[in-house]
Every structure is written in C-alpha cells, then in structure tokens.
Write a protein that holds these residues in place. Structure first.
Motif, PDB file in Angstrom:
ATOM      1  N   LYS A 129       0.829  -1.201   0.000  1.00 42.36           N
ATOM      2  CA  LYS A 129       0.000   0.000   0.000  1.00 42.36           C
ATOM      3  C   LYS A 129       0.870   1.261   0.000  1.00 42.36           C
ATOM      4  O   LYS A 129       0.589   2.228  -0.710  1.00 42.36           O
ATOM      5  CB  LYS A 129      -0.919   0.013   1.229  1.00 42.36           C
ATOM      6  CG  LYS A 129      -1.904  -1.142   1.310  1.00 42.36           C
ATOM      7  CD  LYS A 129      -2.979  -1.045   0.261  1.00 42.36           C
ATOM      8  CE  LYS A 129      -4.102  -2.056   0.496  1.00 42.36           C
ATOM      9  NZ  LYS A 129      -3.679  -3.464   0.448  1.00 42.36           N
ATOM     10  N   ILE A 139      -0.517   9.153  -8.346  1.00 38.07           N
ATOM     11  CA  ILE A 139      -1.555   8.680  -7.444  1.00 38.07           C
ATOM     12  C   ILE A 139      -2.643   9.731  -7.228  1.00 38.07           C
ATOM     13  O   ILE A 139      -2.443  10.921  -7.472  1.00 38.07           O
ATOM     14  CB  ILE A 139      -0.966   8.225  -6.094  1.00 38.07           C
ATOM     15  CG1 ILE A 139      -0.431   9.417  -5.283  1.00 38.07           C
ATOM     16  CG2 ILE A 139       0.123   7.188  -6.315  1.00 38.07           C
ATOM     17  CD1 ILE A 139       0.081   9.021  -3.893  1.00 38.07           C
ATOM     18  N   THR A 142      -4.182  11.335  -1.475  1.00 32.55           N
ATOM     19  CA  THR A 142      -4.014  10.213  -0.561  1.00 32.55           C
ATOM     20  C   THR A 142      -3.606  10.715   0.812  1.00 32.55           C
ATOM     21  O   THR A 142      -2.790  11.637   0.921  1.00 32.55           O
ATOM     22  CB  THR A 142      -2.943   9.232  -1.104  1.00 32.55           C
ATOM     23  OG1 THR A 142      -3.384   8.706  -2.353  1.00 32.55           O
ATOM     24  CG2 THR A 142      -2.683   8.085  -0.141  1.00 32.55           C
ATOM     25  N   GLN A 202      -8.062   7.496   0.331  1.00 34.74           N
ATOM     26  CA  GLN A 202      -7.830   8.040  -1.003  1.00 34.74           C
ATOM     27  C   GLN A 202      -9.123   8.591  -1.584  1.00 34.74           C
ATOM     28  O   GLN A 202     -10.222   8.110  -1.268  1.00 34.74           O
ATOM     29  CB  GLN A 202      -7.274   6.953  -1.936  1.00 34.74           C
ATOM     30  CG  GLN A 202      -5.897   6.454  -1.534  1.00 34.74           C
ATOM     31  CD  GLN A 202      -5.420   5.328  -2.431  1.00 34.74           C
ATOM     32  OE1 GLN A 202      -6.068   4.312  -2.555  1.00 34.74           O
ATOM     33  NE2 GLN A 202      -4.260   5.523  -3.045  1.00 34.74           N
ATOM     34  N   VAL A 205     -11.893   6.992  -7.137  1.00 39.33           N
ATOM     35  CA  VAL A 205     -11.643   7.124  -8.572  1.00 39.33           C
ATOM     36  C   VAL A 205     -12.781   6.430  -9.311  1.00 39.33           C
ATOM     37  O   VAL A 205     -12.875   5.194  -9.324  1.00 39.33           O
ATOM     38  CB  VAL A 205     -10.286   6.490  -8.952  1.00 39.33           C
ATOM     39  CG1 VAL A 205     -10.029   6.662 -10.450  1.00 39.33           C
ATOM     40  CG2 VAL A 205      -9.150   7.110  -8.135  1.00 39.33           C
ATOM     41  N   ASP A 212     -10.134  -2.339 -12.262  1.00 38.09           N
ATOM     42  CA  ASP A 212      -8.872  -2.104 -11.564  1.00 38.09           C
ATOM     43  C   ASP A 212      -7.833  -2.914 -12.327  1.00 38.09           C
ATOM     44  O   ASP A 212      -7.811  -4.140 -12.264  1.00 38.09           O
ATOM     45  CB  ASP A 212      -9.013  -2.574 -10.111  1.00 38.09           C
ATOM     46  CG  ASP A 212      -7.759  -2.381  -9.283  1.00 38.09           C
ATOM     47  OD1 ASP A 212      -6.736  -1.943  -9.831  1.00 38.09           O
ATOM     48  OD2 ASP A 212      -7.792  -2.684  -8.078  1.00 38.09           O
ATOM     49  N   ASP A 277      -1.226  -1.736  -9.777  1.00 40.49           N
ATOM     50  CA  ASP A 277      -2.678  -1.624  -9.878  1.00 40.49           C
ATOM     51  C   ASP A 277      -3.023  -0.203 -10.299  1.00 40.49           C
ATOM     52  O   ASP A 277      -2.608   0.765  -9.642  1.00 40.49           O
ATOM     53  CB  ASP A 277      -3.337  -1.958  -8.543  1.00 40.49           C
ATOM     54  CG  ASP A 277      -3.257  -3.446  -8.225  1.00 40.49           C
ATOM     55  OD1 ASP A 277      -2.877  -4.232  -9.112  1.00 40.49           O
ATOM     56  OD2 ASP A 277      -3.573  -3.819  -7.082  1.00 40.49           O
ATOM     57  N   THR A 282      -4.778   6.448 -12.688  1.00 39.19           N
ATOM     58  CA  THR A 282      -4.248   6.584 -11.340  1.00 39.19           C
ATOM     59  C   THR A 282      -3.651   5.286 -10.807  1.00 39.19           C
ATOM     60  O   THR A 282      -4.302   4.240 -10.812  1.00 39.19           O
ATOM     61  CB  THR A 282      -5.372   7.042 -10.384  1.00 39.19           C
ATOM     62  OG1 THR A 282      -5.934   8.256 -10.871  1.00 39.19           O
ATOM     63  CG2 THR A 282      -4.844   7.254  -8.985  1.00 39.19           C
ATOM     64  N   THR A 284      -2.765   2.887  -7.840  1.00 43.03           N
ATOM     65  CA  THR A 284      -3.347   2.692  -6.512  1.00 43.03           C
ATOM     66  C   THR A 284      -2.520   1.783  -5.619  1.00 43.03           C
ATOM     67  O   THR A 284      -2.638   1.849  -4.396  1.00 43.03           O
ATOM     68  CB  THR A 284      -4.767   2.119  -6.609  1.00 43.03           C
ATOM     69  OG1 THR A 284      -4.717   0.825  -7.235  1.00 43.03           O
ATOM     70  CG2 THR A 284      -5.675   3.055  -7.407  1.00 43.03           C
ATOM     71  N   GLU A 285      -1.690   0.928  -6.191  1.00 42.52           N
ATOM     72  CA  GLU A 285      -0.945  -0.030  -5.368  1.00 42.52           C
ATOM     73  C   GLU A 285       0.214  -0.592  -6.176  1.00 42.52           C
ATOM     74  O   GLU A 285       0.148  -0.681  -7.408  1.00 42.52           O
ATOM     75  CB  GLU A 285      -1.878  -1.156  -4.911  1.00 42.52           C
ATOM     76  CG  GLU A 285      -1.326  -2.052  -3.834  1.00 42.52           C
ATOM     77  CD  GLU A 285      -2.403  -2.926  -3.198  1.00 42.52           C
ATOM     78  OE1 GLU A 285      -2.127  -4.117  -2.949  1.00 42.52           O
ATOM     79  OE2 GLU A 285      -3.518  -2.417  -2.952  1.00 42.52           O
TER      80      GLU A 285
END
Length: 332
Positions: A129, A139, A142, A202, A205, A212, A277, A282, A284-285
């Motif tokens: 994360k 990103i 966040t 976050q 989105v 995803d 991801d 964007t 995310t991970e």
C-alpha cells in the motif's frame, strides 16, 4: 538450473489460475529442477547456513480444475538454500510478522550466496500500500494517518473517499464513504482500532467501473496486456477474490508511462516481478510479494507471461554468475 520456490502449501494451489504454478510449469518445460518449501520450514543455526525442509517436485502434467495430483515428490529433504541457482519468494500475503521473519532468514541466505527473487530487503522496503508514496505524480489525493480528525477533514475536502487497512489483501477491509458521510466515524474506528493502527484514505476514482487494471512488470518492462478486474453488481471492489470479473486488455499509453518510470527503478532494487494496480489514470498499489494474473492474461490473449518471466529469471541467474547472456527478440 535448480530452483527453490518459497510458497504456500502446494496442496492449496488452484493450478488453473495460479501464477506460481505457471512459473513452475514453464521452468519444468525447460528442464529446470524444481523444489518447494514454506516460510515455516526455513531455519538457521549458529555455525551453519540457512536451510529449508523442502520437497523435490516433478510436475505430472495435470492441468485445469482436475483433482488429480499435479506433482509427485519423494518426500521432504533438508537442503541448504544457497545451493540453489535461484530462490523465488512467492508466499502470498498477508505480510505479517512471520513473513517479515522469513525475509530476514532469506537475507541471511543471500549472505551465504543465495540469489533470492524478489529481493527480501526490497520486499521489506516496499509495503504494497505504501510503496506508491514514492510516486506521488501518479496517485490520487491520498492520506496516511491514524487520526480520525484528519480523515474527517480529508472527507470534507474530497467528499467521496476510499478507506483501507495497510495490511489488507484481496480487497478485504476496503470501504467507500460518499458525500453524505454515512458511517464514516464507525468505519474509521474499525480500521484504525481507536487510533492504534495507521490506515490509508484516497479520493474515490470513478473509473473503477471500467476495472482495476493489473499491470505486470518483469525485469523493469511492462507486459503488453493487463487484466482489468471489474466490480460486479453493487460491489466497489474489483479484486478477483472479491468477485471481480477479469478481462484482459491491451496496455494503455498511461499504464505504459507509469510502468516505464516505476519498473526500471524497482528492478534495480531486486524486484524482478511487480504488479501495478491502476484505475483509470491513477496508480493505486504496487504489488511485490507474489503478483498474479499470469494465466488469465495468457489464456485470453495468447501472450505467454510465464515464458517471459522465466526468460528474465534465467538472464538474472546468468548475470549473477557473471555469464554473458545472448539477447533474443524482445518479447515486449
């Protein structure tokens, strides 16, 4: 070559979709010798080297959903980890204390001369994360905090947010709070355990409706196809473990841009395989423990992800040995 896979118990593998199995199958096809162990079976004693209680395995050729045994073994043996050509750390999350201790044993095995992929130090340094914080240009807004007041202020600014635990996997523990703020207080109390645990928040989105995306990056280069995990029904999570539908897509210019920045940088740190991801535009991970989706992408597109991975693994082993490698056609 002699390969040791550190993974979950073999009998728990769902071989019709398991990426570690896909790696094993391709390595076996090339004549490499396969062994498997679990983190619990790693050990060290003063005066010796890191050892593992491991199984030598031979694949039987069983595929798909069959309940027949997909491997045979002569039974466990105690082996020295550094005597393998490569050690592949493929234990699934969660990244708990025992996983952490296993990475330290594997770091000590590196001192014995082992080649461990992904690098155990890099696994510790890139929690899945929090690794995105190094790349803020990619990103969404966040927040990482223990403070309920900070979360409320973040919600007041962005109105539609996602909250998640830092040690979650498979979409577990993810909540969405929309403009009305319903249940925000109780969700925060649940996730941060009254301020005792750090959480991530976050801005939502909306492109999650289109999936995803999992972008696989092998030795710094993006695989040309992604897997979009698309939420089903009223679900906000696209994770396959949460019921998402996996649909392969051609990689987009934005996804290639993100991978082009992150991939080479993390490859230099010993992360041979990562999974990015991406939702919409964007990031995310960043998944580093045991990225998946090999078989789903290969089955839907014909692009053999496992072949590309084992090519990269063999090249990495040869570099570690100081052997020149012959560069073939770039599969990317």
């Amino acid at each position: 070559m002699k390969l040791l896979f550190v993974a979950d118990p073999l009998d728990s593998f769902k071989i019709y979709k398991d990426s570690t199995f896909a790696m094993m199958r391709e390595a076996s096809r090339r004549g490499h010798t396969l062994w498997a162990t679990r983190p619990v079976d790693l050990s060290w004693q003063r005066g010796g080297r890191v050892q593992a209680r491991a199984l030598p395995i031979v694949l039987t050729g069983v595929e798909g959903h069959s309940h027949e045994a997909w491997y045979t073994t002569t039974g466990p043996e105690t082996v020295v980890v550094a005597e393998f050509d490569a050690v592949l750390m493929r234990k699934d999350p969660p990244f708990d204390s025992e996983y952490f201790y296993a990475t330290h044993l594997l770091t000590h095995a590196e001192r014995d001369g082992a080649l461990v992929l992904n690098s155990p130090a890099a696994l510790r340094d890139h929690p899945e994360k929090l690794a995105i914080l190094e790349f803020p240009q990619f990103i969404a807004p966040t927040l990482v905090t223990r403070s309920a007041a900070d979360v409320r202020a973040f919600h007041a600014e962005h109105r539609d947010i996602i909250l998640k635990p830092l040690d979650g996997m498979g979409g577990a523990g993810i909540f969405r709070v929309t403009d009305n703020g319903m249940n925000l207080g109780s969700i925060v109390e649940t996730l941060n355990v009254g301020g005792a645990q750090t959480i991530m928040v976050q801005k939502f989105v909306p492109e999650i409706a289109d999936g995803d995306k999992r972008v696989l990056v092998i030795d710094g280069k993006a695989v040309p196809h992604t897997l979009a995990r698309i939420p089903q029904g009223s679900e906000v999570r696209g994770n396959l473990a949460a019921g998402g539908l996996g649909v392969a897509r051609e990689i987009t210019p934005r996804e290639r841009e993100i991978a082009g920045v992150i991939g080479p940088k993390l490859a230099k740190r010993g992360l041979l395989l990562i999974g990015l991801d991406v939702i919409g535009e964007t990031l995310t991970e960043i998944n580093v423990t045991s990225p998946t989706c090999f078989q789903e992408i290969t089955d839907q597109t014909g692009f053999d992800v496992a072949k590309v991975f084992v090519d990269a693994l063999e090249a990495t082993i040869n570099r570690a040995r100081g052997n020149p490698t012959t560069e073939g056609q770039d599969p990317f």
